[in-house]
Design a protein around this motif. Structure first.
Motif, PDB file in Angstrom:
ATOM      1  N   THR A  22      68.050  24.324  54.019  1.00 56.71           N
ATOM      2  CA  THR A  22      68.882  25.412  54.550  1.00 56.71           C
ATOM      3  C   THR A  22      70.339  25.305  54.119  1.00 56.71           C
ATOM      4  N   TYR A  23      70.662  24.350  53.257  1.00 53.78           N
ATOM      5  CA  TYR A  23      72.079  24.082  52.985  1.00 53.78           C
ATOM      6  C   TYR A  23      72.480  24.105  51.514  1.00 53.78           C
ATOM      7  N   ASN A  24      71.576  24.377  50.599  1.00 52.27           N
ATOM      8  CA  ASN A  24      71.892  24.295  49.174  1.00 52.27           C
ATOM      9  C   ASN A  24      72.928  25.337  48.758  1.00 52.27           C
ATOM     10  N   PRO A  25      74.092  24.898  48.265  1.00 53.24           N
ATOM     11  CA  PRO A  25      75.136  25.847  47.868  1.00 53.24           C
ATOM     12  C   PRO A  25      75.042  26.272  46.403  1.00 53.24           C
ATOM     13  N   ASN A  26      74.061  25.770  45.678  1.00 53.53           N
ATOM     14  CA  ASN A  26      73.963  26.042  44.250  1.00 53.53           C
ATOM     15  C   ASN A  26      73.371  27.432  44.010  1.00 53.53           C
ATOM     16  N   CYS A  97      72.379  12.202  54.207  1.00 57.38           N
ATOM     17  CA  CYS A  97      72.192  11.624  52.871  1.00 57.38           C
ATOM     18  C   CYS A  97      71.437  12.577  51.958  1.00 57.38           C
ATOM     19  N   ARG A  98      70.532  13.389  52.527  1.00 58.32           N
ATOM     20  CA  ARG A  98      69.846  14.398  51.708  1.00 58.32           C
ATOM     21  C   ARG A  98      70.834  15.465  51.247  1.00 58.32           C
ATOM     22  N   MET A  99      71.734  15.861  52.141  1.00 57.79           N
ATOM     23  CA  MET A  99      72.771  16.828  51.753  1.00 57.79           C
ATOM     24  C   MET A  99      73.609  16.263  50.609  1.00 57.79           C
ATOM     25  N   ALA A 100      74.003  15.011  50.743  1.00 57.92           N
ATOM     26  CA  ALA A 100      74.804  14.374  49.694  1.00 57.92           C
ATOM     27  C   ALA A 100      74.010  14.321  48.387  1.00 57.92           C
ATOM     28  N   SER A 101      72.723  14.015  48.467  1.00 59.10           N
ATOM     29  CA  SER A 101      71.887  13.979  47.263  1.00 59.10           C
ATOM     30  C   SER A 101      71.840  15.350  46.594  1.00 59.10           C
ATOM     31  N   THR A 102      71.666  16.393  47.394  1.00 55.06           N
ATOM     32  CA  THR A 102      71.635  17.755  46.845  1.00 55.06           C
ATOM     33  C   THR A 102      72.925  18.054  46.093  1.00 55.06           C
ATOM     34  N   ILE A 103      74.041  17.732  46.702  1.00 56.05           N
ATOM     35  CA  ILE A 103      75.335  18.016  46.069  1.00 56.05           C
ATOM     36  C   ILE A 103      75.490  17.206  44.791  1.00 56.05           C
ATOM     37  N   ARG A 104      75.151  15.933  44.829  1.00 50.19           N
ATOM     38  CA  ARG A 104      75.274  15.107  43.617  1.00 50.19           C
ATOM     39  C   ARG A 104      74.420  15.667  42.485  1.00 50.19           C
ATOM     40  N   HIS A 105      73.182  16.025  42.798  1.00 46.98           N
ATOM     41  CA  HIS A 105      72.304  16.597  41.772  1.00 46.98           C
ATOM     42  C   HIS A 105      72.926  17.878  41.201  1.00 46.98           C
ATOM     43  N   VAL A 114      81.457  28.553  46.994  1.00 47.46           N
ATOM     44  CA  VAL A 114      82.520  27.904  47.760  1.00 47.46           C
ATOM     45  C   VAL A 114      82.268  27.991  49.264  1.00 47.46           C
ATOM     46  N   ASP A 115      81.837  29.142  49.744  1.00 51.85           N
ATOM     47  CA  ASP A 115      81.600  29.281  51.186  1.00 51.85           C
ATOM     48  C   ASP A 115      80.488  28.348  51.658  1.00 51.85           C
ATOM     49  N   LEU A 116      79.413  28.245  50.874  1.00 55.37           N
ATOM     50  CA  LEU A 116      78.322  27.350  51.260  1.00 55.37           C
ATOM     51  C   LEU A 116      78.757  25.888  51.192  1.00 55.37           C
ATOM     52  N   MET A 117      79.578  25.554  50.187  1.00 59.97           N
ATOM     53  CA  MET A 117      80.106  24.186  50.103  1.00 59.97           C
ATOM     54  C   MET A 117      80.958  23.887  51.334  1.00 59.97           C
ATOM     55  N   SER A 118      81.763  24.851  51.754  1.00 60.08           N
ATOM     56  CA  SER A 118      82.596  24.671  52.946  1.00 60.08           C
ATOM     57  C   SER A 118      81.733  24.416  54.173  1.00 60.08           C
ATOM     58  N   ASN A 119      80.628  25.148  54.272  1.00 61.14           N
ATOM     59  CA  ASN A 119      79.724  24.954  55.406  1.00 61.14           C
ATOM     60  C   ASN A 119      79.124  23.547  55.398  1.00 61.14           C
ATOM     61  N   ILE A 120      78.790  23.044  54.213  1.00 61.52           N
ATOM     62  CA  ILE A 120      78.234  21.691  54.138  1.00 61.52           C
ATOM     63  C   ILE A 120      79.275  20.670  54.576  1.00 61.52           C
ATOM     64  N   ILE A 121      80.514  20.834  54.144  1.00 64.83           N
ATOM     65  CA  ILE A 121      81.576  19.916  54.553  1.00 64.83           C
ATOM     66  C   ILE A 121      81.707  19.953  56.073  1.00 64.83           C
ATOM     67  N   SER A 122      81.650  21.139  56.627  1.00 66.01           N
ATOM     68  CA  SER A 122      81.729  21.286  58.082  1.00 66.01           C
ATOM     69  C   SER A 122      80.552  20.589  58.767  1.00 66.01           C
ATOM     70  N   GLU A 123      79.343  20.796  58.264  1.00 68.59           N
ATOM     71  CA  GLU A 123      78.160  20.162  58.859  1.00 68.59           C
ATOM     72  C   GLU A 123      78.227  18.643  58.766  1.00 68.59           C
ATOM     73  N   ILE A 134      82.455  11.546  52.568  1.00 69.47           N
ATOM     74  CA  ILE A 134      82.174  12.761  51.798  1.00 69.47           C
ATOM     75  C   ILE A 134      82.643  12.582  50.357  1.00 69.47           C
ATOM     76  N   SER A 135      83.823  12.053  50.183  1.00 68.65           N
ATOM     77  CA  SER A 135      84.356  11.825  48.836  1.00 68.65           C
ATOM     78  C   SER A 135      83.444  10.917  48.034  1.00 68.65           C
TER      79      SER A 135
END
Length: 183
Positions: A22-26, A97-105, A114-123, A134-135
């Motif tokens: 439910t969180y993929n920003p790509n 960690c799954r969210m982080a994996s998605t972003i790294r991939h 950008v809006d979806l990325m912002s939501n992930i940072i918030s979550e 996060i960094s």
């Protein structure tokens, strides 16, 4: 115990047992999506879909590979040729960690909404993850994290921060944490 990469244990999974996260920003533009179809049509699936197995639901939740999954859903010729199954590599990690994996991939090869990325940072913030975490895990610098936090609204993401003199103490604490990340 010796580490073994998940790619050495690819399993064929019926597409009906796979669902997107439910969180993929790509996002992929239509020309690139058509190119992905052409690639899969010509070369087959050369990369597995990365999933987390949810044993309670008996479903595989996509961590990476949503667009490869979409191709099978959208193109009957691919579905039939592959017998309705996708190659899946399973990782067993908690949601943050799954969210982080998605972003790294994704960041390694594409662009993000950008809006979806912002939501992930918030979550991730709501899950208790620090800016330094996060960094480290998403490959972002301090300024990028701050900009993404600003998009979702300063109030929610900075509610525990006291401004004024206390800000300097927190900033120093964060600086120590950043220095630890950079080591």
């Amino acid at each position: 115990m010796k580490f073994s990469s998940p790619v050495y244990n690819i399993i064929p999974v019926p597409i009906e047992k796979i669902e997107p996260n439910t969180y993929n920003p790509n996002s992929v533009a239509p020309p690139e999506l058509k190119l992905l179809y052409d690639s899969i049509k010509e070369d087959g699936y050369t990369m597995p879909i990365v999933c987390y197995y949810d044993s309670e639901k008996d479903l595989y939740i996509i961590v990476d590979g949503f667009h490869r999954y979409r191709i099978m859903l959208d193109y009957q010729d691919i579905y039939e040729r592959e017998g309705g199954k996708l190659p899946v590599s399973v990782i067993d990690k908690p949601i943050d960690c799954r969210m982080a994996s998605t972003i790294r991939h994704n960041r390694a090869r594409g662009s993000h909404d950008v809006d979806l990325m912002s939501n992930i940072i918030s979550e991730l913030h709501e899950l208790g993850r620090s800016d330094a975490w996060i960094s480290r895990h998403l490959g972002m610098d301090k300024d990028e994290i701050l900009r993404l936090k600003q998009i979702t609204g300063l109030t929610a993401l900075f509610k525990e921060v006291e401004f004024g003199r206390a800000w300097k103490a927190i900033e120093n604490d964060l600086q120590d944490e950043w220095e630890e990340v950079e080591k």
